[in-house]
Write an enzyme that holds these catalytic residues in place. Structure first.
Site, PDB file in Angstrom:
ATOM      1  CG  HIS A 142      -2.008   1.236   1.338  1.00  0.00           C
ATOM      2  ND1 HIS A 142      -3.161   1.052   0.635  1.00  0.00           N
ATOM      3  CD2 HIS A 142      -1.848   2.612   1.541  1.00  0.00           C
ATOM      4  CE1 HIS A 142      -3.662   2.247   0.809  1.00  0.00           C
ATOM      5  NE2 HIS A 142      -2.849   2.968   1.446  1.00  0.00           N
ATOM      6  CB  CYS A 143       2.033   3.226  -2.556  1.00  0.00           C
ATOM      7  SG  CYS A 143       3.124   4.868  -2.948  1.00  0.00           S
ATOM      8  N   PRO A 144       0.912   5.141   0.545  1.00  0.00           N
ATOM      9  CG  PRO A 144       2.340   6.176   2.039  1.00  0.00           C
ATOM     10  CD  PRO A 144       2.114   4.953   1.148  1.00  0.00           C
TER      11      PRO A 144
END
Length: 285
Positions: A142-144
């Site tokens: 998951h990439c913010p």
């Protein structure tokens, strides 16, 4: 497909979506801030490159660099948008019901896996994301910065995003160094439309930003390409999971993300190849 099943599909297809269910989006405040910050940093690079370095000194050199920079910046922004607003491969939430399992028509001895967190029938190589609150097929991480997971359906866009950000960062860095040299040689006369102190501050911040993001995105690009090459996601590498799936050849693994080789590989406007049929959301494949 019976009426109850159709209603179920309609309900789960609108989860984690906005704009009337047309757009996938994650309502995470941290991710939204990071995504907006990414856009602002791209706009800052646009401002300095265009207003400080290239437009004040029209020439063939400026024209060529404007075309190169604007092309990379446009594709970087488009890739970010596609990564952010594309369903990464979410498994329908709450589909592990008795009725749904019966609807699957399992063979005797066939095993399915259920996610205890989102109550979904969990396909092989799917992992649960605590931010998206869903299981994601072939979840890498998951990439913010894109406010989304990187998974089966949007990995191509994420790879292009890291590639184009690295490209404009390196380009900005080269232009900034050249601008510093030119300003020093001309003793800051006609260096830019801004005062020398303001020009120095703007260029120094751009150099810092370019070095930081060139390093970060180049490393991320390398890890993504390595994962695709080895047909193994970031989570699978981190957990050192034993490959229970049949690994593709390296070329087939690349084609699974980008499709057959063509210029479309470098376009964020072409979709990655379709992986599975709609019904495979329900199965442990």
């Amino acid at each position: 497909m019976d009426y109850e099943y159709a209603l179920f599909r309609k309900e789960i297809d609108t989860q984690n979506k906005c704009c009337g269910g047309w757009v996938w989006c994650i309502k995470d405040i941290c991710g939204i801030i990071c995504a907006v910050l990414t856009w602002l940093l791209i706009l800052y690079a646009e401002f300095v490159v265009m207003m400080v370095m290239l437009l004040p000194n029209p020439s063939l050199y400026s024209t060529i660099n404007i075309i190169i920079f604007q092309t990379f910046a446009f594709f970087a922004f488009a890739s970010h948008i596609r990564t952010m607003f594309t369903d990464p491969g979410a498994v329908p939430k709450g589909n592990a019901t008795k009725e749904m399992i019966q609807h699957m028509g399992l063979r005797e001895g066939q095993v399915i896996f259920k996610c205890p967190k989102c109550c979904s029938i969990k396909p092989e190589r799917a992992h649960h994301c605590s931010v998206c609150q869903r299981c994601i097929r072939k979840m890498d991480h998951h990439c913010p910065w894109v406010n989304n997971c990187v998974g089966e359906n949007n990995q191509k866009y994420f790879v292009l995003f890291t590639f184009y950000i690295a490209a404009i960062s390196i380009h900005s860095l080269i232009l900034s160094v050249n601008q510093f040299i030119a300003c020093v040689r001309n003793e800051w006369k006609e260096c830019s439309t801004f005062s020398p102190p303001a020009t120095v501050v703007l260029l120094l911040f751009l150099v810092f930003e370019a070095m930081l993001f060139a390093t970060f995105t180049a490393v991320m690009l390398g890890t993504q390409l390595q994962a695709i090459w080895n047909d193994e996601t970031g989570i699978e590498q981190l957990k050192k999971e034993e490959a229970r799936w049949v690994k593709k050849s390296r070329w087939k693994s690349i084609q699974a993300v980008f499709g057959r080789f063509s210029l479309a590989w470098f376009s964020p406007f072409t979709r990655p190849p379709s992986k599975t049929k709609l019904e495979s959301y329900l199965y442990s494949v």
